[in-house]
Design a protein around this motif. Sequence first.
Motif, PDB file in Angstrom:
ATOM      1  N   SER A   1       7.609  -6.127  -1.722  1.00 53.14           N
ATOM      2  CA  SER A   1       7.828  -4.680  -1.674  1.00 53.14           C
ATOM      3  C   SER A   1       8.474  -4.221  -2.973  1.00 53.14           C
ATOM      4  O   SER A   1       9.093  -5.018  -3.689  1.00 53.14           O
ATOM      5  CB  SER A   1       8.737  -4.296  -0.496  1.00 53.14           C
ATOM      6  OG  SER A   1       8.244  -4.795   0.725  1.00 53.14           O
TER       7      SER A   1
ATOM      8  N   TYR B   1       9.355   1.149   4.121  1.00 58.39           N
ATOM      9  CA  TYR B   1       8.353   0.255   3.540  1.00 58.39           C
ATOM     10  C   TYR B   1       8.742  -0.246   2.156  1.00 58.39           C
ATOM     11  O   TYR B   1       8.048  -1.091   1.590  1.00 58.39           O
ATOM     12  CB  TYR B   1       7.001   0.976   3.458  1.00 58.39           C
ATOM     13  CG  TYR B   1       6.370   1.269   4.794  1.00 58.39           C
ATOM     14  CD1 TYR B   1       6.482   0.379   5.860  1.00 58.39           C
ATOM     15  CD2 TYR B   1       5.647   2.443   4.994  1.00 58.39           C
ATOM     16  CE1 TYR B   1       5.896   0.664   7.090  1.00 58.39           C
ATOM     17  CE2 TYR B   1       5.048   2.726   6.219  1.00 58.39           C
ATOM     18  CZ  TYR B   1       5.181   1.825   7.256  1.00 58.39           C
ATOM     19  OH  TYR B   1       4.593   2.105   8.470  1.00 58.39           O
TER      20      TYR B   1
ATOM     21  N   ASN C   1       0.806   0.827  -3.217  1.00 57.99           N
ATOM     22  CA  ASN C   1      -0.576   0.501  -2.870  1.00 57.99           C
ATOM     23  C   ASN C   1      -1.350  -0.223  -3.956  1.00 57.99           C
ATOM     24  O   ASN C   1      -2.174  -1.091  -3.653  1.00 57.99           O
ATOM     25  CB  ASN C   1      -1.332   1.782  -2.508  1.00 57.99           C
ATOM     26  CG  ASN C   1      -1.017   2.276  -1.112  1.00 57.99           C
ATOM     27  OD1 ASN C   1      -1.120   1.540  -0.145  1.00 57.99           O
ATOM     28  ND2 ASN C   1      -0.615   3.543  -1.016  1.00 57.99           N
TER      29      ASN C   1
ATOM     30  N   LYS D   1      -8.641   0.457  -4.202  1.00 57.72           N
ATOM     31  CA  LYS D   1      -7.792  -0.643  -3.752  1.00 57.72           C
ATOM     32  C   LYS D   1      -8.538  -1.972  -3.815  1.00 57.72           C
ATOM     33  O   LYS D   1      -8.013  -2.974  -4.324  1.00 57.72           O
ATOM     34  CB  LYS D   1      -7.333  -0.352  -2.319  1.00 57.72           C
ATOM     35  CG  LYS D   1      -6.551  -1.470  -1.641  1.00 57.72           C
ATOM     36  CD  LYS D   1      -5.159  -1.611  -2.189  1.00 57.72           C
ATOM     37  CE  LYS D   1      -4.328  -2.556  -1.326  1.00 57.72           C
ATOM     38  NZ  LYS D   1      -2.978  -2.760  -1.879  1.00 57.72           N
TER      39      LYS D   1
ATOM     40  N   ASN E   1      -5.529  -7.871  -1.460  1.00 58.43           N
ATOM     41  CA  ASN E   1      -4.600  -7.040  -0.676  1.00 58.43           C
ATOM     42  C   ASN E   1      -3.170  -7.593  -0.749  1.00 58.43           C
ATOM     43  O   ASN E   1      -2.481  -7.711   0.253  1.00 58.43           O
ATOM     44  CB  ASN E   1      -5.063  -6.942   0.780  1.00 58.43           C
ATOM     45  CG  ASN E   1      -4.392  -5.795   1.517  1.00 58.43           C
ATOM     46  OD1 ASN E   1      -4.001  -4.794   0.912  1.00 58.43           O
ATOM     47  ND2 ASN E   1      -4.252  -5.935   2.823  1.00 58.43           N
TER      48      ASN E   1
ATOM     49  N   LYS F   1       0.714  -4.727   0.330  1.00 56.55           N
ATOM     50  CA  LYS F   1       0.336  -4.273   1.676  1.00 56.55           C
ATOM     51  C   LYS F   1       1.567  -4.030   2.539  1.00 56.55           C
ATOM     52  O   LYS F   1       2.619  -4.647   2.362  1.00 56.55           O
ATOM     53  CB  LYS F   1      -0.568  -5.299   2.360  1.00 56.55           C
ATOM     54  CG  LYS F   1       0.015  -6.677   2.544  1.00 56.55           C
ATOM     55  CD  LYS F   1      -0.999  -7.602   3.207  1.00 56.55           C
ATOM     56  CE  LYS F   1      -0.460  -8.994   3.429  1.00 56.55           C
ATOM     57  NZ  LYS F   1      -0.256  -9.718   2.161  1.00 56.55           N
TER      58      LYS F   1
ATOM     59  N   SER G   1      -0.484   0.838   4.384  1.00 59.80           N
ATOM     60  CA  SER G   1      -1.003   0.814   3.015  1.00 59.80           C
ATOM     61  C   SER G   1      -2.487   1.135   3.025  1.00 59.80           C
ATOM     62  O   SER G   1      -3.174   0.975   4.049  1.00 59.80           O
ATOM     63  CB  SER G   1      -0.752  -0.551   2.377  1.00 59.80           C
ATOM     64  OG  SER G   1      -1.342  -1.588   3.135  1.00 59.80           O
TER      65      SER G   1
END
Length: 490
Positions: free
Chosen positions: A99, A110, A233, A472, A479, A482, A486
Amino acid sequence: LRVLAAPRLMQVSMLGVLTLLLVVGCALGQPSEREFTRLNATLGGYVITASSNQNAFAAAIKIDNGAYSQTPLAVLFPLQYHDIQEAISFAKAHSLPFSVKGGGHSAAGYCINSGGLVVDTSKFLTDFKIDYDMDPPQATLGAGLKWIDVYHKINGTGLMAVGGACPTVGVTGFTLGGGISFLSRSYGAAVDSLVGVNMVLANGTFTSLSLSSLSNRGDEELFWALRGGGGGNFGVVTSFTVAMHQLPTKRIMSGQVCWYTDPDSWRAPLLAYLSWANSLPDEFAAYTFFKHNKFCITPIFNGDAVEGKKLLAPMLRYNPTNVTLVSIPFLDWEIENSGTTSVQSNALITSGILPKTFLTEEVVDILIEGMKAVPSKDSIVLWTHEGGMIDSISRTDTAFVHRGDQAQFEFQIKSMYFRQSEQPAAADWIHDLTRKMKPSFSGAYVNYIDPTLDGWQQAYYGENYERLVAVKESVDPENFFKFKQSVGAV
Protein backbone atom coordinates in the motif's frame (compact mmCIF):
# COMPACT_ATOMS: atom_id res chain seq x y z
CA LEU A 1 -6.38 -1.16 18.00
CA ARG A 2 -9.68 -1.22 16.17
CA VAL A 3 -10.30 -3.84 13.50
CA LEU A 4 -13.40 -3.55 11.34
CA ALA A 5 -15.32 -6.72 10.61
CA ALA A 6 -18.18 -6.17 8.18
CA PRO A 7 -18.64 -3.50 9.60
CA ARG A 8 -18.66 -4.25 13.34
CA LEU A 9 -15.57 -3.51 15.36
CA MET A 10 -13.91 -5.85 17.80
CA GLN A 11 -11.38 -4.84 20.38
CA VAL A 12 -8.04 -6.67 20.43
CA SER A 13 -4.75 -5.79 22.03
CA MET A 14 -1.78 -4.57 20.02
CA LEU A 15 0.29 -7.40 21.52
CA GLY A 16 -2.31 -9.93 20.40
CA VAL A 17 -2.31 -8.61 16.85
CA LEU A 18 1.47 -8.60 16.61
CA THR A 19 1.68 -12.10 18.06
CA LEU A 20 -0.88 -13.36 15.55
CA LEU A 21 1.01 -11.75 12.69
CA LEU A 22 4.25 -13.32 13.89
CA VAL A 23 2.71 -16.80 14.03
CA VAL A 24 1.04 -16.47 10.64
CA GLY A 25 4.13 -14.86 9.15
CA CYS A 26 6.34 -17.74 10.22
CA ALA A 27 3.89 -20.22 8.74
CA LEU A 28 3.83 -18.41 5.40
CA GLY A 29 7.54 -17.65 5.27
CA GLN A 30 7.07 -13.90 5.64
CA PRO A 31 10.22 -11.80 6.05
CA SER A 32 12.10 -11.82 9.33
CA GLU A 33 13.33 -8.78 11.20
CA ARG A 34 16.80 -9.51 9.80
CA GLU A 35 15.46 -9.32 6.26
CA PHE A 36 13.88 -5.95 6.98
CA THR A 37 17.23 -4.80 8.37
CA ARG A 38 18.91 -5.86 5.11
CA LEU A 39 16.24 -3.98 3.15
CA ASN A 40 16.87 -0.90 5.26
CA ALA A 41 20.57 -0.99 4.34
CA THR A 42 19.69 -0.59 0.63
CA LEU A 43 17.62 2.55 1.13
CA GLY A 44 18.24 6.25 1.07
CA GLY A 45 15.25 6.46 3.41
CA TYR A 46 14.43 3.88 6.04
CA VAL A 47 12.04 1.13 7.09
CA ILE A 48 10.52 0.60 10.54
CA THR A 49 8.71 -2.30 12.16
CA ALA A 50 6.96 -2.67 15.50
CA SER A 51 10.06 -4.45 16.80
CA SER A 52 12.54 -1.84 15.61
CA ASN A 53 10.68 1.22 16.94
CA GLN A 54 7.28 0.61 18.49
CA ASN A 55 6.32 4.26 19.06
CA ALA A 56 7.35 5.39 15.59
CA PHE A 57 5.60 2.39 14.07
CA ALA A 58 2.36 3.15 15.92
CA ALA A 59 2.50 6.75 14.64
CA ALA A 60 3.28 5.59 11.10
CA ILE A 61 0.23 3.31 10.82
CA LYS A 62 -2.21 5.85 12.25
CA ILE A 63 -4.78 7.11 9.73
CA ASP A 64 -7.47 9.77 9.81
CA ASN A 65 -10.33 7.28 10.07
CA GLY A 66 -9.52 5.00 12.97
CA ALA A 67 -12.45 2.71 12.14
CA TYR A 68 -10.31 1.11 9.44
CA SER A 69 -7.02 0.76 11.31
CA GLN A 70 -4.82 -2.17 10.29
CA THR A 71 -1.35 -3.42 11.21
CA PRO A 72 1.19 -4.00 8.43
CA LEU A 73 4.52 -5.72 9.00
CA ALA A 74 6.58 -2.66 8.12
CA VAL A 75 6.43 0.94 6.91
CA LEU A 76 9.03 2.21 4.46
CA PHE A 77 9.79 5.93 4.11
CA PRO A 78 11.40 6.51 0.70
CA LEU A 79 13.86 9.29 0.00
CA GLN A 80 14.03 8.70 -3.75
CA TYR A 81 12.41 6.59 -6.43
CA HIS A 82 15.11 3.92 -6.01
CA ASP A 83 13.70 3.24 -2.53
CA ILE A 84 10.26 2.65 -4.02
CA GLN A 85 11.74 0.23 -6.54
CA GLU A 86 13.36 -1.67 -3.66
CA ALA A 87 10.06 -1.70 -1.78
CA ILE A 88 8.18 -3.14 -4.76
CA SER A 89 10.85 -5.78 -5.34
CA PHE A 90 10.85 -6.77 -1.65
CA ALA A 91 7.06 -7.02 -1.49
CA LYS A 92 6.97 -9.17 -4.61
CA ALA A 93 9.74 -11.46 -3.37
CA HIS A 94 7.82 -12.12 -0.15
CA SER A 95 4.27 -11.99 -1.62
CA LEU A 96 3.34 -9.13 0.72
CA PRO A 97 0.33 -6.85 0.44
CA PHE A 98 1.53 -3.43 -0.69
CA SER A 99 0.00 0.00 0.00
CA VAL A 100 0.98 3.64 -0.42
CA LYS A 101 0.22 6.21 2.30
CA GLY A 102 0.45 9.96 1.86
CA GLY A 103 -1.85 12.01 4.05
CA GLY A 104 -3.55 8.93 5.52
CA HIS A 105 -7.04 10.10 4.58
CA SER A 106 -8.31 7.09 2.64
CA ALA A 107 -11.90 6.92 3.86
CA ALA A 108 -11.75 3.11 3.95
CA GLY A 109 -8.13 2.82 5.11
CA TYR A 110 -6.81 1.46 1.80
CA CYS A 111 -3.58 3.41 2.32
CA ILE A 112 -2.45 0.75 4.80
CA ASN A 113 -2.88 -3.00 4.95
CA SER A 114 -2.73 -6.00 7.25
CA GLY A 115 0.48 -8.02 7.33
CA GLY A 116 2.18 -6.30 4.41
CA LEU A 117 4.45 -3.42 3.44
CA VAL A 118 3.36 0.23 3.40
CA VAL A 119 5.29 2.94 1.55
CA ASP A 120 4.76 6.26 3.34
CA THR A 121 5.72 9.25 1.21
CA SER A 122 5.19 11.88 3.90
CA LYS A 123 8.69 12.17 5.37
CA PHE A 124 10.94 12.89 2.42
CA LEU A 125 9.02 13.33 -0.82
CA THR A 126 8.09 16.91 0.05
CA ASP A 127 9.85 19.08 -2.53
CA PHE A 128 7.99 22.08 -3.90
CA LYS A 129 8.99 24.39 -6.74
CA ILE A 130 7.21 26.96 -8.92
CA ASP A 131 8.39 27.51 -12.48
CA TYR A 132 7.48 31.12 -13.27
CA ASP A 133 8.85 30.81 -16.83
CA MET A 134 5.81 28.76 -17.81
CA ASP A 135 2.57 30.43 -18.80
CA PRO A 136 0.69 29.94 -16.60
CA PRO A 137 3.24 29.20 -13.86
CA GLN A 138 3.56 25.54 -12.96
CA ALA A 139 4.28 23.99 -9.56
CA THR A 140 5.98 20.65 -8.98
CA LEU A 141 4.75 18.98 -5.79
CA GLY A 142 6.41 16.11 -3.98
CA ALA A 143 4.02 13.23 -3.41
CA GLY A 144 4.42 13.43 0.36
CA LEU A 145 3.11 16.97 0.75
CA LYS A 146 -0.19 17.78 2.37
CA TRP A 147 -2.24 20.66 1.04
CA ILE A 148 -1.60 22.67 4.19
CA ASP A 149 2.14 22.54 3.28
CA VAL A 150 1.40 23.78 -0.23
CA TYR A 151 -0.84 26.58 1.02
CA HIS A 152 1.88 27.85 3.32
CA LYS A 153 4.43 27.76 0.48
CA ILE A 154 2.29 29.70 -2.01
CA ASN A 155 0.77 32.15 0.44
CA GLY A 156 1.54 35.67 -0.73
CA THR A 157 2.31 34.72 -4.34
CA GLY A 158 -1.15 35.53 -5.67
CA LEU A 159 -1.23 32.04 -7.18
CA MET A 160 -3.49 29.14 -6.29
CA ALA A 161 -3.44 25.41 -6.90
CA VAL A 162 -6.71 23.47 -7.03
CA GLY A 163 -6.27 21.78 -3.67
CA GLY A 164 -8.06 20.10 -0.83
CA ALA A 165 -10.85 21.78 1.07
CA CYS A 166 -9.47 19.82 4.03
CA PRO A 167 -5.83 20.98 3.93
CA THR A 168 -4.51 18.04 5.98
CA VAL A 169 -5.27 15.71 3.05
CA GLY A 170 -2.30 14.48 1.02
CA VAL A 171 -1.85 16.11 -2.37
CA THR A 172 -1.46 12.87 -4.34
CA GLY A 173 -4.52 10.84 -3.42
CA PHE A 174 -6.69 13.94 -3.62
CA THR A 175 -5.48 14.75 -7.13
CA LEU A 176 -5.53 11.21 -8.54
CA GLY A 177 -9.16 10.85 -7.44
CA GLY A 178 -10.22 13.96 -9.35
CA GLY A 179 -9.88 16.61 -6.66
CA ILE A 180 -12.86 18.84 -5.78
CA SER A 181 -11.83 22.16 -4.26
CA PHE A 182 -13.57 25.23 -2.90
CA LEU A 183 -12.32 26.89 -6.09
CA SER A 184 -13.17 24.10 -8.52
CA ARG A 185 -16.12 26.02 -9.90
CA SER A 186 -13.59 28.71 -10.86
CA TYR A 187 -10.76 26.48 -12.10
CA GLY A 188 -12.05 22.94 -12.60
CA ALA A 189 -11.17 19.71 -10.81
CA ALA A 190 -7.58 19.23 -9.66
CA VAL A 191 -6.92 16.78 -12.49
CA ASP A 192 -7.89 19.46 -15.01
CA SER A 193 -4.74 21.35 -13.95
CA LEU A 194 -2.49 18.26 -13.89
CA VAL A 195 0.28 18.57 -16.52
CA GLY A 196 2.93 16.09 -15.39
CA VAL A 197 3.50 12.99 -13.24
CA ASN A 198 6.62 11.15 -12.11
CA MET A 199 6.00 7.63 -10.86
CA VAL A 200 7.27 4.09 -10.38
CA LEU A 201 5.30 1.34 -12.11
CA ALA A 202 4.62 -2.19 -10.90
CA ASN A 203 7.61 -3.56 -12.84
CA GLY A 204 9.90 -1.10 -11.04
CA THR A 205 10.29 1.22 -14.02
CA PHE A 206 10.51 4.93 -13.29
CA THR A 207 8.46 6.94 -15.79
CA SER A 208 7.96 10.65 -16.33
CA LEU A 209 4.80 11.80 -18.09
CA SER A 210 4.18 15.30 -19.39
CA LEU A 211 0.93 16.41 -20.98
CA SER A 212 2.86 18.45 -23.54
CA SER A 213 5.07 15.57 -24.74
CA LEU A 214 3.32 12.22 -24.36
CA SER A 215 5.39 10.03 -26.67
CA ASN A 216 3.12 7.07 -27.38
CA ARG A 217 -0.41 5.75 -27.04
CA GLY A 218 0.44 3.86 -23.85
CA ASP A 219 1.66 7.03 -22.13
CA GLU A 220 -1.41 8.92 -23.32
CA GLU A 221 -3.70 6.29 -21.84
CA LEU A 222 -1.82 6.12 -18.54
CA PHE A 223 -1.88 9.91 -18.16
CA TRP A 224 -5.61 9.90 -18.93
CA ALA A 225 -6.16 7.24 -16.24
CA LEU A 226 -4.16 9.17 -13.65
CA ARG A 227 -6.52 12.12 -14.08
CA GLY A 228 -9.33 10.75 -11.92
CA GLY A 229 -8.72 6.98 -11.83
CA GLY A 230 -8.03 7.06 -8.09
CA GLY A 231 -4.94 6.54 -5.94
CA GLY A 232 -3.18 3.22 -5.49
CA ASN A 233 -4.16 1.74 -8.86
CA PHE A 234 -1.43 2.31 -11.42
CA GLY A 235 1.84 2.94 -9.59
CA VAL A 236 3.58 4.97 -6.91
CA VAL A 237 3.64 8.68 -7.70
CA THR A 238 6.80 10.47 -6.53
CA SER A 239 5.86 13.97 -7.73
CA PHE A 240 3.52 15.75 -10.09
CA THR A 241 3.23 19.11 -11.81
CA VAL A 242 0.16 21.32 -11.90
CA ALA A 243 -0.77 24.54 -13.65
CA MET A 244 -1.27 27.36 -11.16
CA HIS A 245 -4.07 29.92 -11.26
CA GLN A 246 -3.87 33.65 -10.68
CA LEU A 247 -6.38 34.74 -8.05
CA PRO A 248 -8.47 37.66 -9.37
CA THR A 249 -8.44 39.57 -6.09
CA LYS A 250 -6.32 39.58 -2.96
CA ARG A 251 -9.32 38.59 -0.85
CA ILE A 252 -12.32 36.32 -1.19
CA MET A 253 -15.65 36.53 0.57
CA SER A 254 -16.51 33.61 2.81
CA GLY A 255 -18.04 32.78 6.17
CA GLN A 256 -21.17 30.99 7.32
CA VAL A 257 -24.90 31.53 7.13
CA CYS A 258 -26.56 29.25 9.69
CA TRP A 259 -30.00 28.22 10.89
CA TYR A 260 -30.05 26.70 14.40
CA THR A 261 -32.61 25.06 16.71
CA ASP A 262 -35.49 22.98 15.34
CA PRO A 263 -34.62 21.19 12.06
CA ASP A 264 -38.15 21.86 10.81
CA SER A 265 -37.17 25.54 10.59
CA TRP A 266 -34.60 24.62 7.93
CA ARG A 267 -37.28 23.67 5.41
CA ALA A 268 -37.77 27.08 3.77
CA PRO A 269 -34.07 27.90 3.22
CA LEU A 270 -33.43 24.36 1.99
CA LEU A 271 -36.21 24.57 -0.57
CA ALA A 272 -34.86 27.95 -1.71
CA TYR A 273 -31.24 26.81 -1.88
CA LEU A 274 -31.31 24.85 -5.13
CA SER A 275 -32.66 27.49 -7.51
CA TRP A 276 -30.36 30.04 -5.90
CA ALA A 277 -27.24 27.83 -6.14
CA ASN A 278 -27.96 26.88 -9.73
CA SER A 279 -28.13 30.58 -10.67
CA LEU A 280 -24.70 31.49 -9.25
CA PRO A 281 -21.71 32.40 -11.42
CA ASP A 282 -18.74 30.03 -11.63
CA GLU A 283 -16.78 32.18 -9.16
CA PHE A 284 -19.29 31.43 -6.36
CA ALA A 285 -19.53 28.08 -4.56
CA ALA A 286 -22.23 27.43 -1.96
CA TYR A 287 -21.23 24.52 0.27
CA THR A 288 -23.60 23.26 2.96
CA PHE A 289 -23.37 21.17 6.09
CA PHE A 290 -25.66 19.81 8.80
CA LYS A 291 -24.27 19.09 12.25
CA HIS A 292 -26.24 18.37 15.41
CA ASN A 293 -28.69 21.27 15.68
CA LYS A 294 -27.64 23.49 12.79
CA PHE A 295 -27.78 23.79 9.03
CA CYS A 296 -25.22 26.11 7.46
CA ILE A 297 -24.26 27.43 4.06
CA THR A 298 -20.57 28.19 3.55
CA PRO A 299 -20.30 30.72 0.71
CA ILE A 300 -16.98 31.05 -1.11
CA PHE A 301 -16.85 33.85 -3.65
CA ASN A 302 -13.63 34.08 -5.64
CA GLY A 303 -13.90 37.80 -6.14
CA ASP A 304 -14.78 41.11 -4.51
CA ALA A 305 -16.66 40.84 -1.22
CA VAL A 306 -19.20 43.52 -2.15
CA GLU A 307 -20.27 41.54 -5.21
CA GLY A 308 -20.25 38.32 -3.19
CA LYS A 309 -22.65 39.75 -0.62
CA LYS A 310 -25.05 40.83 -3.37
CA LEU A 311 -25.07 37.27 -4.74
CA LEU A 312 -25.68 35.87 -1.25
CA ALA A 313 -28.55 38.25 -0.46
CA PRO A 314 -31.43 35.96 -1.61
CA MET A 315 -30.58 33.41 1.10
CA LEU A 316 -30.39 36.08 3.80
CA ARG A 317 -34.12 36.69 3.38
CA TYR A 318 -34.82 33.40 5.16
CA ASN A 319 -33.93 34.76 8.62
CA PRO A 320 -30.74 32.88 9.43
CA THR A 321 -29.86 32.58 13.10
CA ASN A 322 -26.29 33.64 12.53
CA VAL A 323 -24.43 35.30 9.66
CA THR A 324 -20.66 35.64 9.75
CA LEU A 325 -19.00 36.96 6.60
CA VAL A 326 -15.35 37.86 6.13
CA SER A 327 -13.19 39.35 3.43
CA ILE A 328 -9.95 37.41 3.71
CA PRO A 329 -7.07 36.14 1.57
CA PHE A 330 -8.14 32.72 0.35
CA LEU A 331 -5.08 30.89 1.62
CA ASP A 332 -5.42 32.46 5.06
CA TRP A 333 -9.01 31.23 5.14
CA GLU A 334 -7.96 27.70 4.08
CA ILE A 335 -5.25 27.56 6.73
CA GLU A 336 -7.53 28.86 9.48
CA ASN A 337 -10.21 26.30 8.60
CA SER A 338 -7.89 23.31 8.11
CA GLY A 339 -9.22 20.04 9.41
CA THR A 340 -12.77 21.18 10.14
CA THR A 341 -14.27 18.17 8.34
CA SER A 342 -11.50 15.60 8.91
CA VAL A 343 -12.44 12.55 10.97
CA GLN A 344 -9.63 12.12 13.52
CA SER A 345 -11.66 9.46 15.32
CA ASN A 346 -13.82 6.64 13.95
CA ALA A 347 -16.30 7.16 11.16
CA LEU A 348 -18.45 5.37 8.66
CA ILE A 349 -18.53 7.43 5.46
CA THR A 350 -20.76 7.33 2.40
CA SER A 351 -20.97 9.68 -0.55
CA GLY A 352 -23.03 10.32 -3.64
CA ILE A 353 -23.06 12.56 -6.69
CA LEU A 354 -26.23 14.63 -7.04
CA PRO A 355 -27.88 16.29 -10.06
CA LYS A 356 -28.84 19.95 -10.21
CA THR A 357 -32.49 19.05 -9.48
CA PHE A 358 -31.93 16.85 -6.42
CA LEU A 359 -33.34 18.98 -3.60
CA THR A 360 -37.03 18.11 -3.85
CA GLU A 361 -39.50 18.38 -1.00
CA GLU A 362 -39.09 14.64 -0.45
CA VAL A 363 -35.30 14.97 -0.12
CA VAL A 364 -35.66 17.94 2.23
CA ASP A 365 -37.91 15.77 4.44
CA ILE A 366 -35.32 12.97 4.36
CA LEU A 367 -32.53 15.33 5.43
CA ILE A 368 -34.55 16.95 8.22
CA GLU A 369 -35.76 13.65 9.63
CA GLY A 370 -32.26 12.23 9.30
CA MET A 371 -30.74 15.02 11.36
CA LYS A 372 -33.44 14.65 13.99
CA ALA A 373 -32.35 11.03 14.39
CA VAL A 374 -28.57 11.59 14.34
CA PRO A 375 -27.02 9.60 17.23
CA SER A 376 -23.87 11.73 17.61
CA LYS A 377 -23.48 15.49 17.76
CA ASP A 378 -20.16 15.05 15.91
CA SER A 379 -21.67 13.43 12.81
CA ILE A 380 -21.85 15.53 9.66
CA VAL A 381 -23.98 15.61 6.53
CA LEU A 382 -22.74 17.94 3.81
CA TRP A 383 -22.56 18.59 0.13
CA THR A 384 -19.97 20.37 -1.96
CA HIS A 385 -20.93 22.58 -4.88
CA GLU A 386 -19.56 21.40 -8.22
CA GLY A 387 -20.38 22.44 -11.79
CA GLY A 388 -18.88 25.64 -13.15
CA MET A 389 -15.52 25.06 -14.85
CA ILE A 390 -15.61 21.37 -13.91
CA ASP A 391 -18.17 21.07 -16.70
CA SER A 392 -15.97 22.82 -19.27
CA ILE A 393 -14.70 19.44 -20.56
CA SER A 394 -16.57 16.21 -21.20
CA ARG A 395 -17.07 13.17 -18.95
CA THR A 396 -14.56 11.13 -20.96
CA ASP A 397 -11.80 13.71 -21.52
CA THR A 398 -10.28 12.55 -18.23
CA ALA A 399 -11.00 9.52 -16.06
CA PHE A 400 -12.90 11.83 -13.68
CA VAL A 401 -16.44 11.31 -14.95
CA HIS A 402 -18.57 13.51 -12.68
CA ARG A 403 -19.38 16.44 -14.95
CA GLY A 404 -22.57 17.97 -16.34
CA ASP A 405 -26.10 18.46 -15.02
CA GLN A 406 -26.13 15.06 -13.32
CA ALA A 407 -23.09 15.96 -11.21
CA GLN A 408 -23.61 19.38 -9.63
CA PHE A 409 -23.20 18.45 -5.96
CA GLU A 410 -21.13 15.89 -4.05
CA PHE A 411 -22.95 14.57 -0.97
CA GLN A 412 -21.27 13.07 2.11
CA ILE A 413 -22.39 11.50 5.35
CA LYS A 414 -19.82 11.05 8.11
CA SER A 415 -21.20 9.05 11.02
CA MET A 416 -18.76 9.62 13.88
CA TYR A 417 -18.23 7.58 17.00
CA PHE A 418 -15.56 7.35 19.68
CA ARG A 419 -16.45 4.23 21.65
CA GLN A 420 -17.20 0.72 20.43
CA SER A 421 -20.58 0.82 22.15
CA GLU A 422 -21.58 3.72 19.86
CA GLN A 423 -20.74 1.93 16.60
CA PRO A 424 -24.01 0.02 16.05
CA ALA A 425 -26.11 3.17 16.33
CA ALA A 426 -23.69 5.04 14.04
CA ALA A 427 -23.92 2.24 11.47
CA ASP A 428 -27.71 2.00 11.61
CA TRP A 429 -28.12 5.75 11.16
CA ILE A 430 -25.78 6.12 8.17
CA HIS A 431 -27.13 3.02 6.44
CA ASP A 432 -30.72 4.26 6.81
CA LEU A 433 -29.97 7.80 5.60
CA THR A 434 -27.84 6.54 2.69
CA ARG A 435 -30.59 4.12 1.64
CA LYS A 436 -33.13 6.94 1.53
CA MET A 437 -30.81 9.28 -0.38
CA LYS A 438 -29.54 6.68 -2.84
CA PRO A 439 -32.36 7.13 -5.42
CA SER A 440 -31.12 10.70 -5.89
CA PHE A 441 -27.52 9.70 -6.57
CA SER A 442 -26.08 9.64 -10.10
CA GLY A 443 -22.75 8.21 -8.91
CA ALA A 444 -20.21 8.42 -6.09
CA TYR A 445 -16.86 10.14 -5.51
CA VAL A 446 -13.86 7.81 -5.30
CA ASN A 447 -12.06 10.14 -2.87
CA TYR A 448 -14.74 9.15 -0.33
CA ILE A 449 -14.40 5.50 -1.16
CA ASP A 450 -16.95 3.28 0.56
CA PRO A 451 -16.27 -0.47 1.01
CA THR A 452 -20.00 -1.18 1.41
CA LEU A 453 -21.00 0.38 -1.93
CA ASP A 454 -22.58 -2.01 -4.42
CA GLY A 455 -21.81 -1.34 -8.07
CA TRP A 456 -18.88 0.88 -7.17
CA GLN A 457 -17.26 0.49 -10.59
CA GLN A 458 -20.12 2.31 -12.30
CA ALA A 459 -20.69 4.72 -9.41
CA TYR A 460 -17.08 5.94 -9.28
CA TYR A 461 -16.11 5.76 -12.94
CA GLY A 462 -19.24 5.46 -15.10
CA GLU A 463 -18.55 4.86 -18.76
CA ASN A 464 -14.79 5.31 -18.15
CA TYR A 465 -14.38 2.09 -16.18
CA GLU A 466 -13.66 -0.34 -19.02
CA ARG A 467 -10.99 1.97 -20.39
CA LEU A 468 -9.44 2.21 -16.92
CA VAL A 469 -9.33 -1.59 -16.68
CA ALA A 470 -7.52 -1.72 -20.04
CA VAL A 471 -4.90 0.74 -18.77
CA LYS A 472 -4.52 -1.26 -15.57
CA GLU A 473 -3.95 -4.49 -17.50
CA SER A 474 -1.34 -2.73 -19.62
CA VAL A 475 0.77 -1.18 -16.85
CA ASP A 476 0.13 -3.69 -14.05
CA PRO A 477 -0.67 -7.03 -15.71
CA GLU A 478 0.00 -9.01 -12.52
CA ASN A 479 -2.32 -6.73 -10.50
CA PHE A 480 0.39 -5.91 -7.97
CA PHE A 481 -1.33 -2.69 -6.86
CA LYS A 482 -4.60 -4.00 -5.51
CA PHE A 483 -7.15 -3.52 -2.76
CA LYS A 484 -10.82 -4.30 -2.33
CA GLN A 485 -11.99 -1.57 -4.72
CA SER A 486 -8.97 -1.12 -6.96
CA VAL A 487 -9.48 -0.84 -10.70
CA GLY A 488 -9.99 -4.35 -12.05
CA ALA A 489 -11.02 -5.86 -8.70
CA VAL A 490 -13.97 -8.26 -8.78
